[in-house]
Structure formats: C-alpha cells, structure tokens
Design a protein around this motif. Structure first.
Motif, PDB file in Angstrom:
ATOM      1  N   ASP A  76       0.859  -1.176   0.000  1.00 34.94           N
ATOM      2  CA  ASP A  76       0.000   0.000   0.000  1.00 34.94           C
ATOM      3  C   ASP A  76       0.898   1.231   0.000  1.00 34.94           C
ATOM      4  O   ASP A  76       1.594   1.488   0.988  1.00 34.94           O
ATOM      5  CB  ASP A  76      -0.908   0.013   1.238  1.00 34.94           C
ATOM      6  CG  ASP A  76      -1.892   1.176   1.207  1.00 34.94           C
ATOM      7  OD1 ASP A  76      -1.855   1.970   0.238  1.00 34.94           O
ATOM      8  OD2 ASP A  76      -2.698   1.293   2.147  1.00 34.94           O
ATOM      9  N   TYR A  96      -6.251  -5.058   8.063  1.00 35.85           N
ATOM     10  CA  TYR A  96      -5.674  -3.783   7.640  1.00 35.85           C
ATOM     11  C   TYR A  96      -6.631  -3.016   6.731  1.00 35.85           C
ATOM     12  O   TYR A  96      -6.859  -1.807   6.920  1.00 35.85           O
ATOM     13  CB  TYR A  96      -4.344  -4.015   6.930  1.00 35.85           C
ATOM     14  CG  TYR A  96      -3.779  -2.760   6.319  1.00 35.85           C
ATOM     15  CD1 TYR A  96      -3.276  -1.743   7.124  1.00 35.85           C
ATOM     16  CD2 TYR A  96      -3.771  -2.576   4.938  1.00 35.85           C
ATOM     17  CE1 TYR A  96      -2.772  -0.576   6.563  1.00 35.85           C
ATOM     18  CE2 TYR A  96      -3.274  -1.415   4.374  1.00 35.85           C
ATOM     19  CZ  TYR A  96      -2.780  -0.412   5.188  1.00 35.85           C
ATOM     20  OH  TYR A  96      -2.301   0.738   4.635  1.00 35.85           O
ATOM     21  N   LYS A 100      -8.300   0.540   7.463  1.00 31.18           N
ATOM     22  CA  LYS A 100      -7.958   1.648   6.562  1.00 31.18           C
ATOM     23  C   LYS A 100      -9.209   2.329   6.021  1.00 31.18           C
ATOM     24  O   LYS A 100      -9.252   3.567   5.897  1.00 31.18           O
ATOM     25  CB  LYS A 100      -7.110   1.125   5.404  1.00 31.18           C
ATOM     26  CG  LYS A 100      -6.696   2.178   4.367  1.00 31.18           C
ATOM     27  CD  LYS A 100      -5.888   1.532   3.250  1.00 31.18           C
ATOM     28  CE  LYS A 100      -5.537   2.546   2.161  1.00 31.18           C
ATOM     29  NZ  LYS A 100      -4.507   3.523   2.632  1.00 31.18           N
TER      30      LYS A 100
END
Length: 234
Positions: A76, A96, A100
């Motif tokens: 990312d 994650y 996010k």
C-alpha cells in the motif's frame, strides 16, 4: 507519482499505477479474500498474477515481499503515516483493509473482537482443514490406499461446518446483520470445498442448510463475483 522502486517485487511485476495499492495474488480461496475485500470497499488497487505453475511465488522478487512464499501480499503506497506498507498473510491484510477504510469491521470494540474470533476460526481451522481435505481428495488421494488421512480431514471439516451451521441459525451473516471480514474469510473456502475440490458429497454438505443459505447470499454479491475472478488467470 509514488516511487515503489525500493520494493524488489516491482521489478518482476511493474506497477503501472504506483499510487494505488498493489495486490500480488492468485484466485485461490486465500487470494480472493483480499480481492473481494478490495472490491467491497471500493479501494483503488492494481492486481498482479502470481503463477504457481511457473513457481512465481519462489522467485527472489516475490520472496522479498513475503518470505513465506504464499499469496496474497500487498504494497500500500499510502500506508500508516503516509508511508508505503508491505504486508502478507490474508487475515492480516483483511484487518488492515477494514481499518484503513472503516468498512467490514464493526466499530463497537466487543463486536470487533467477535469478528476477529471468527476470522481466526477460518485461519486456524477452516483453511488448513479444507486445504488438506482438498489435497487428499482431489489431488493425491489416488496415491494413498490408506484413506485414514483423508477421513481424518473429512471428519474435522464436517465438525467445523457443524459449528458454523449452528452459529448461523437466525443470522444473516456470521456477525448477524453485519457483513464483515469474517464472511469474506470463511465463505470462499466453503465455496471452494464444494466447487473446485468437489467434496460436497464427501462431507455431507447437504446437512448444513444454514451454511448453504449464507454461502448463496455471499456469492450473489456483485463484489464477490468480481473478486472471485481477480487476478485474471489470463
């Protein structure tokens, strides 16, 4: 434009859109967890196909991102603090992505931990057991006259399906009305068990009506249908 040249994997799989999340994967049950989550959240990403038939996962470039040589893995470019983040292990990636985007994970702390427990149920039970069952049933079963290894995984797979079936009574999704990363983790494996592995009859899948009900709702989702085909095998 973001510079990802510090990541050796980009030498083998160049990023044409380096400003978006890079996905290195294959449409297996573990791989599609992440592509489905990405499709569900609407987060921009660029998929790269990691071919097992040419041992792409064993190349130095891939191992530089995941030393455990498994898909999926991501980079990312806009990770925590605005810095690039490299990450492997599908469960970790799902958490994650949920954090996010603020999606696919309940905001309530207690519900979050309930979601994580079912995610771990898949990671520690459903995935390993179904995977071994697939090995002994679809791939190498003919090489083993002794069916006890296969039957051991059949019995454990049935037990896990039974646990899930009982839990799903009266629920829309694993967390009730909330569609979460737990569903995205579990149901690709069940879909693979009765589809690609062809083990539905072997595990008596017809006994698990609640599982089948929710699986059908899962695969009917447009984002799931897209994610199941990503990356394109070409």
């Amino acid at each position: 434009m973001t510079d990802l040249s510090a990541f050796p994997i980009t030498k083998k799989w160049p990023a044409t859109r380096p400003d978006v999340l890079q996905l290195y994967s294959l449409p297996t049950p573990n791989g599609v967890k992440v592509s489905i989550a990405l499709e569900e959240t609407g987060l921009a990403y660029e998929p790269h196909l990691v071919k097992f038939d040419t041992n792409d996962q064993l190349t130095p470039e891939f191992l530089s991102l995941n030393p455990n040589n498994k898909i999926p893995a991501i980079i990312d470019p806009a990770g925590p603090g605005g810095q690039p983040l490299a990450l492997f292990e599908s469960g970790a990636i799902l958490v994650y992505l949920a954090d996010k985007t603020g999606q696919l994970m309940p905001a309530d702390p207690a519900r979050r931990y309930e979601t994580l427990q079912w995610l771990m149920f898949q990671m520690g039970g459903v995935g390993p057991m179904f995977g071994q069952l697939g090995f002994f049933h679809k791939f190498a079963g003919k090489d083993y006259e002794d069916k006890r290894p296969r039957d051991r995984y059949v019995a454990e797979s049935r037990r896990l399906l039974g646990v899930l079936d009982k839990h799903l009574q009266g629920k829309t999704w694993i967390l009730g009305d909330d569609y979460t990363v737990a569903d995205i983790a579990v149901f690709p494996w069940i879909n693979n068990l009765i589809g690609f592995y062809g083990a539905g009859d072997l595990v008596g899948y017809g006994d698990f009506g609640q599982v089948d009900r929710v699986l059908k709702a899962f695969v009917d989702r447009p984002a799931v249908q897209r994610g199941l085909q990503i990356p394109n095998r070409g």
